[in-house]
Design a protein around this motif. Structure first.
Motif, PDB file in Angstrom:
ATOM      1  N   ALA A   1       0.849  -1.194   0.000  1.00  9.78           N
ATOM      2  CA  ALA A   1       0.000   0.000   0.000  1.00  9.78           C
ATOM      3  C   ALA A   1       0.883   1.240   0.000  1.00  9.78           C
ATOM      4  O   ALA A   1       1.863   1.321   0.730  1.00  9.78           O
ATOM      5  CB  ALA A   1      -0.900  -0.007   1.223  1.00  9.78           C
ATOM      6  N   PHE A   2       0.508   2.205  -0.837  1.00  8.79           N
ATOM      7  CA  PHE A   2       1.316   3.418  -0.917  1.00  8.79           C
ATOM      8  C   PHE A   2       0.521   4.663  -0.574  1.00  8.79           C
ATOM      9  O   PHE A   2       0.964   5.505   0.200  1.00  8.79           O
ATOM     10  CB  PHE A   2       1.913   3.572  -2.318  1.00  8.79           C
ATOM     11  CG  PHE A   2       2.475   4.945  -2.566  1.00  8.79           C
ATOM     12  CD1 PHE A   2       3.550   5.410  -1.817  1.00  8.79           C
ATOM     13  CD2 PHE A   2       1.910   5.789  -3.500  1.00  8.79           C
ATOM     14  CE1 PHE A   2       4.054   6.689  -2.015  1.00  8.79           C
ATOM     15  CE2 PHE A   2       2.407   7.063  -3.707  1.00  8.79           C
ATOM     16  CZ  PHE A   2       3.483   7.522  -2.956  1.00  8.79           C
ATOM     17  N   ALA A   3      -0.670   4.802  -1.158  1.00  6.59           N
ATOM     18  CA  ALA A   3      -1.424   6.047  -0.953  1.00  6.59           C
ATOM     19  C   ALA A   3      -2.894   5.736  -0.704  1.00  6.59           C
ATOM     20  O   ALA A   3      -3.410   4.680  -1.099  1.00  6.59           O
ATOM     21  CB  ALA A   3      -1.278   6.960  -2.159  1.00  6.59           C
ATOM     22  N   TYR A   4      -3.559   6.708  -0.056  1.00  6.10           N
ATOM     23  CA  TYR A   4      -4.995   6.605   0.217  1.00  6.10           C
ATOM     24  C   TYR A   4      -5.645   7.869  -0.333  1.00  6.10           C
ATOM     25  O   TYR A   4      -5.410   8.979   0.149  1.00  6.10           O
ATOM     26  CB  TYR A   4      -5.239   6.451   1.711  1.00  6.10           C
ATOM     27  CG  TYR A   4      -4.668   5.160   2.243  1.00  6.10           C
ATOM     28  CD1 TYR A   4      -5.463   4.022   2.376  1.00  6.10           C
ATOM     29  CD2 TYR A   4      -3.311   5.063   2.550  1.00  6.10           C
ATOM     30  CE1 TYR A   4      -4.926   2.824   2.827  1.00  6.10           C
ATOM     31  CE2 TYR A   4      -2.766   3.875   3.002  1.00  6.10           C
ATOM     32  CZ  TYR A   4      -3.579   2.763   3.135  1.00  6.10           C
ATOM     33  OH  TYR A   4      -3.029   1.579   3.577  1.00  6.10           O
TER      34      TYR A   4
ATOM     35  N   GLU B   1      -7.390   2.660  -1.585  1.00  9.01           N
ATOM     36  CA  GLU B   1      -5.975   2.343  -1.378  1.00  9.01           C
ATOM     37  C   GLU B   1      -5.300   2.158  -2.734  1.00  9.01           C
ATOM     38  O   GLU B   1      -5.843   1.475  -3.610  1.00  9.01           O
ATOM     39  CB  GLU B   1      -5.851   1.077  -0.541  1.00  9.01           C
ATOM     40  CG  GLU B   1      -4.407   0.656  -0.284  1.00  9.01           C
ATOM     41  CD  GLU B   1      -4.338  -0.643   0.509  1.00  9.01           C
ATOM     42  OE1 GLU B   1      -4.797  -0.653   1.663  1.00  9.01           O
ATOM     43  OE2 GLU B   1      -3.828  -1.643  -0.042  1.00  9.01           O
ATOM     44  N   ILE B   2      -4.140   2.751  -2.893  1.00  7.97           N
ATOM     45  CA  ILE B   2      -3.377   2.653  -4.143  1.00  7.97           C
ATOM     46  C   ILE B   2      -2.041   2.009  -3.821  1.00  7.97           C
ATOM     47  O   ILE B   2      -1.328   2.459  -2.918  1.00  7.97           O
ATOM     48  CB  ILE B   2      -3.171   4.042  -4.770  1.00  7.97           C
ATOM     49  CG1 ILE B   2      -4.530   4.630  -5.170  1.00  7.97           C
ATOM     50  CG2 ILE B   2      -2.241   3.965  -5.979  1.00  7.97           C
ATOM     51  CD1 ILE B   2      -4.462   6.059  -5.649  1.00  7.97           C
ATOM     52  N   ASP B   3      -1.690   0.946  -4.565  1.00  8.71           N
ATOM     53  CA  ASP B   3      -0.430   0.263  -4.268  1.00  8.71           C
ATOM     54  C   ASP B   3       0.723   0.893  -5.055  1.00  8.71           C
ATOM     55  O   ASP B   3       0.528   1.750  -5.914  1.00  8.71           O
ATOM     56  CB  ASP B   3      -0.542  -1.241  -4.522  1.00  8.71           C
ATOM     57  CG  ASP B   3      -0.897  -1.575  -5.967  1.00  8.71           C
ATOM     58  OD1 ASP B   3      -0.575  -0.770  -6.874  1.00  8.71           O
ATOM     59  OD2 ASP B   3      -1.499  -2.640  -6.193  1.00  8.71           O
ATOM     60  N   ARG B   4       1.917   0.441  -4.753  1.00  7.07           N
ATOM     61  CA  ARG B   4       3.117   1.007  -5.381  1.00  7.07           C
ATOM     62  C   ARG B   4       3.135   0.758  -6.895  1.00  7.07           C
ATOM     63  O   ARG B   4       3.606   1.609  -7.663  1.00  7.07           O
ATOM     64  CB  ARG B   4       4.362   0.388  -4.744  1.00  7.07           C
ATOM     65  CG  ARG B   4       4.621   0.863  -3.318  1.00  7.07           C
ATOM     66  CD  ARG B   4       5.631   1.975  -3.298  1.00  7.07           C
ATOM     67  NE  ARG B   4       5.765   2.554  -1.959  1.00  7.07           N
ATOM     68  CZ  ARG B   4       6.509   3.614  -1.687  1.00  7.07           C
ATOM     69  NH1 ARG B   4       7.176   4.212  -2.656  1.00  7.07           N
ATOM     70  NH2 ARG B   4       6.587   4.099  -0.468  1.00  7.07           N
TER      71      ARG B   4
ATOM     72  N   ARG C   1      -8.155   7.357   8.810  1.00  4.54           N
ATOM     73  CA  ARG C   1      -8.236   6.576   7.574  1.00  4.54           C
ATOM     74  C   ARG C   1      -6.900   5.984   7.165  1.00  4.54           C
ATOM     75  O   ARG C   1      -6.804   5.315   6.135  1.00  4.54           O
ATOM     76  CB  ARG C   1      -8.793   7.455   6.459  1.00  4.54           C
ATOM     77  CG  ARG C   1     -10.296   7.613   6.552  1.00  4.54           C
ATOM     78  CD  ARG C   1     -10.827   8.724   5.699  1.00  4.54           C
ATOM     79  NE  ARG C   1     -12.283   8.687   5.627  1.00  4.54           N
ATOM     80  CZ  ARG C   1     -13.093   9.029   6.627  1.00  4.54           C
ATOM     81  NH1 ARG C   1     -12.585   9.414   7.770  1.00  4.54           N
ATOM     82  NH2 ARG C   1     -14.396   8.969   6.489  1.00  4.54           N
ATOM     83  N   MET C   2      -5.857   6.260   7.934  1.00  8.11           N
ATOM     84  CA  MET C   2      -4.532   5.729   7.612  1.00  8.11           C
ATOM     85  C   MET C   2      -4.157   4.653   8.623  1.00  8.11           C
ATOM     86  O   MET C   2      -4.385   4.801   9.829  1.00  8.11           O
ATOM     87  CB  MET C   2      -3.489   6.850   7.649  1.00  8.11           C
ATOM     88  CG  MET C   2      -3.760   8.002   6.694  1.00  8.11           C
ATOM     89  SD  MET C   2      -3.633   7.529   4.956  1.00  8.11           S
ATOM     90  CE  MET C   2      -1.855   7.354   4.781  1.00  8.11           C
ATOM     91  N   PRO C   3      -3.521   3.556   8.153  1.00  8.35           N
ATOM     92  CA  PRO C   3      -3.108   2.512   9.098  1.00  8.35           C
ATOM     93  C   PRO C   3      -1.947   2.966   9.968  1.00  8.35           C
ATOM     94  O   PRO C   3      -1.120   3.764   9.552  1.00  8.35           O
ATOM     95  CB  PRO C   3      -2.692   1.361   8.167  1.00  8.35           C
ATOM     96  CG  PRO C   3      -2.336   2.010   6.870  1.00  8.35           C
ATOM     97  CD  PRO C   3      -3.219   3.208   6.752  1.00  8.35           C
ATOM     98  N   ALA C   4      -1.888   2.460  11.186  1.00 10.13           N
ATOM     99  CA  ALA C   4      -0.779   2.753  12.106  1.00 10.13           C
ATOM    100  C   ALA C   4       0.483   2.021  11.629  1.00 10.13           C
ATOM    101  O   ALA C   4       0.377   0.984  10.943  1.00 10.13           O
ATOM    102  CB  ALA C   4      -1.162   2.324  13.519  1.00 10.13           C
ATOM    103  N   PRO C   5       1.676   2.519  12.003  1.00 12.40           N
ATOM    104  CA  PRO C   5       1.937   3.732  12.767  1.00 12.40           C
ATOM    105  C   PRO C   5       1.761   4.983  11.915  1.00 12.40           C
ATOM    106  O   PRO C   5       1.944   4.933  10.696  1.00 12.40           O
ATOM    107  CB  PRO C   5       3.387   3.560  13.216  1.00 12.40           C
ATOM    108  CG  PRO C   5       4.011   2.714  12.151  1.00 12.40           C
ATOM    109  CD  PRO C   5       2.933   1.783  11.701  1.00 12.40           C
ATOM    110  N   ARG C   6       1.414   6.100  12.585  1.00 17.21           N
ATOM    111  CA  ARG C   6       1.099   7.325  11.855  1.00 17.21           C
ATOM    112  C   ARG C   6       2.089   8.441  12.205  1.00 17.21           C
ATOM    113  O   ARG C   6       2.467   8.597  13.363  1.00 17.21           O
ATOM    114  CB  ARG C   6      -0.320   7.800  12.202  1.00 17.21           C
ATOM    115  CG  ARG C   6      -1.395   6.767  11.946  1.00 17.21           C
ATOM    116  CD  ARG C   6      -2.749   7.260  12.405  1.00 17.21           C
ATOM    117  NE  ARG C   6      -3.788   6.240  12.263  1.00 17.21           N
ATOM    118  CZ  ARG C   6      -4.076   5.342  13.202  1.00 17.21           C
ATOM    119  NH1 ARG C   6      -3.425   5.368  14.349  1.00 17.21           N
ATOM    120  NH2 ARG C   6      -5.017   4.447  12.987  1.00 17.21           N
ATOM    121  N   LEU C   7       2.420   9.223  11.189  1.00 14.43           N
ATOM    122  CA  LEU C   7       3.233  10.428  11.358  1.00 14.43           C
ATOM    123  C   LEU C   7       2.383  11.624  10.972  1.00 14.43           C
ATOM    124  O   LEU C   7       1.773  11.631   9.895  1.00 14.43           O
ATOM    125  CB  LEU C   7       4.475  10.370  10.454  1.00 14.43           C
ATOM    126  CG  LEU C   7       5.236  11.681  10.227  1.00 14.43           C
ATOM    127  CD1 LEU C   7       5.930  12.116  11.519  1.00 14.43           C
ATOM    128  CD2 LEU C   7       6.249  11.543   9.103  1.00 14.43           C
TER     129      LEU C   7
END
Length: 448
Positions: A15-18, A23-26, A219-225
């Motif tokens: 997974a790369f982007a949301y 979800e959009i993969d690499r 909406r983003m999976p952990a870990p989060r920055l």
């Protein structure tokens, strides 16, 4: 010639982007970049005006693949875009809007182009280390915005060095949510290039209000920055809303007080890494502000004193970069920041800094926002007299002065206290120099 693949060699299924709840993969990102690169008309420079971070990234890397320089103005204000276009003729505007966001320039909408997935297996272009890929403009907080060019290999070195520090604090690569503008150096490095070049995940959204930030994080999976500014961080804490677990917070663009960093750690249960840097240098050093007073430079960057001036040196720079700051240097990699030279003021022979004064003002109970300024001396005045613009609906002048008097020498107490409904800050939480002058001209001209 040192050549570097356009994108890192990573798991194509990762997974790369949301973007828009998807979800959009690499592999899809790679195919999208190469599809757009093949479709772009020949140009030397493009103006990337995408509003969504994902499409901004697609456009940036497609332009790099075609050896085009991406111009990134610090403001979308028509007068500033016009100045940039006059300075850099022949610009093609690329965006994710149906209509061109810039008048009188040719436009190409890029987010309607479906990815040719067979390109996900295609060989990646090799980019020369010294290829110029971006032209960023300074914020204008201390003067006229100035252009600075960045090269691919040096940007990559800086991002990998920053990732070592940030991912180290988080324990692993993170999902990145950024509230900061993507066309400024801080937002470009930390919320766009960091997830692309160092194995993180990217949120397409650029949230502003606290509830939007919470939603983007959830909406983003952990870990989060969370990539944010001190001004925005304080607003987020004041909102006192429920937030999902955050591994680490990055802060830059203005000084972060130890009190705010400590409050963040207590309230959100995560450390805050403060970044020292500039548009000219990119990220130079970090510290955990509530537990450290000294800064540690990133891998490959050293500081040197030359003829009483401070310089940053290392492979990440085409030439050494002079830093317009006053520091106490303990070693080439460790230092204490005294203050920005441009912030230092002298009133009746006593020195202080606008950063300190502004932090004191905005820390007063009841003050929503505020700033000190130094108007021109009136006729017959022998020393500068400071003034403040303040957003404080429940306070009056006497309360502001009484609060400041608890912390400041009397020479730094403002002569004028101007109450305003809001202060016009940009996306980085800064107030531009021309804005300050306009406020002074509007509210203080002709006053004793």
């Amino acid at each position: 010639m040192n050549l570097i693949p356009l994108l890192p060699d990573t798991d194509p299924t990762a997974a790369f982007a949301y973007v828009n709840e998807q979800e959009i993969d690499r592999a899809t990102f790679r195919a999208q970049v190469l599809t757009l690169a093949a479709a772009l008309p020949a140009r030397e420079r493009v103006l990337n005006m995408c509003a969504d971070r994902y499409w901004f990234a697609v456009t940036l890397f497609a332009a790099i693949a075609r050896k085009m320089v991406t111009v990134l103005p610090n403001s979308a204000a028509p007068e500033h875009i016009a100045a940039v276009a006059a300075e850099q003729p022949g610009l093609l505007v690329l965006g994710d809007q149906a209509e061109c966001p810039v008048a009188d320039l040719p436009y190409m909408q890029i987010n309607t182009l479906p990815p040719r997935m067979e390109l996900a297996q295609a060989e990646l272009p090799l980019i020369p280390f010294d290829q110029r890929v971006a032209c960023l403009y300074t914020s204008g907080s201390t003067g006229t915005p100035m252009p600075h060019f960045k090269t691919f290999g040096r940007l990559r070195l800086a991002i990998l060095a920053g990732a070592e520090r940030v991912w180290g604090a988080a324990g692993q690569a993170c999902s990145v949510v950024g509230t900061v503008p993507i066309r400024h150096m801080y937002g470009l490095e930390s919320s766009v290039l960091l997830p692309i070049m160092a194995g993180g995940r990217m949120s397409g959204r650029i949230p502003f209000f606290p509830a939007d930030i919470a939603s983007a994080l959830e909406r983003m999976p952990a870990p989060r920055l969370l990539v944010i500014t001190p001004f925005h961080l304080r607003k987020l804490l004041d909102a006192d809303i429920r937030l999902p677990e955050i591994a680490v917070i990055l802060s830059a663009t203005a000084p972060l007080s130890a009190e705010l960093a400590a409050q963040t750690r207590q309230q959100l249960g995560c450390p805050v890494l403060e970044i020292y840097g500039s548009t000219e240098t990119g990220q130079v050093a970090t510290r955990e502000t509530d537990v450290e007073t000294t800064w540690q430079t990133l891998q490959g960057i050293a500081l040197e004193m030359r003829d009483d001036e401070l310089w940053a040196v290392g492979e990440v720079y085409e030439t050494p970069q002079m830093l317009n700051d006053t520091v106490e240097l303990f070693s080439p990699q460790r230092f204490r920041l005294v203050d920005r030279k441009a912030n230092m003021i002298n009133v009746a022979g006593k020195r202080s800094s606008l950063s300190f004064l502004n932090n004191t003002l905005t820390s007063l109970p009841g003050v929503v926002d505020g700033m000190f300024c130094v108007p021109e001396r009136g006729s017959g005045e022998e020393v500068e007299r400071l003034a403040v613009f303040v957003v404080a609906p429940t306070l009056d002048r006497a309360a502001i002065l009484a609060g400041l008097r608890q912390h400041l020498d009397s020479v730094f107490l403002p002569r004028h206290v101007v109450f305003v409904d809001s202060l016009p800050r940009d996306g980085n939480g800064k107030i531009l120099a021309r804005t300050v002058q306009a406020l002074i001209a509007s509210h203080l001209s002709g006053r004793d």
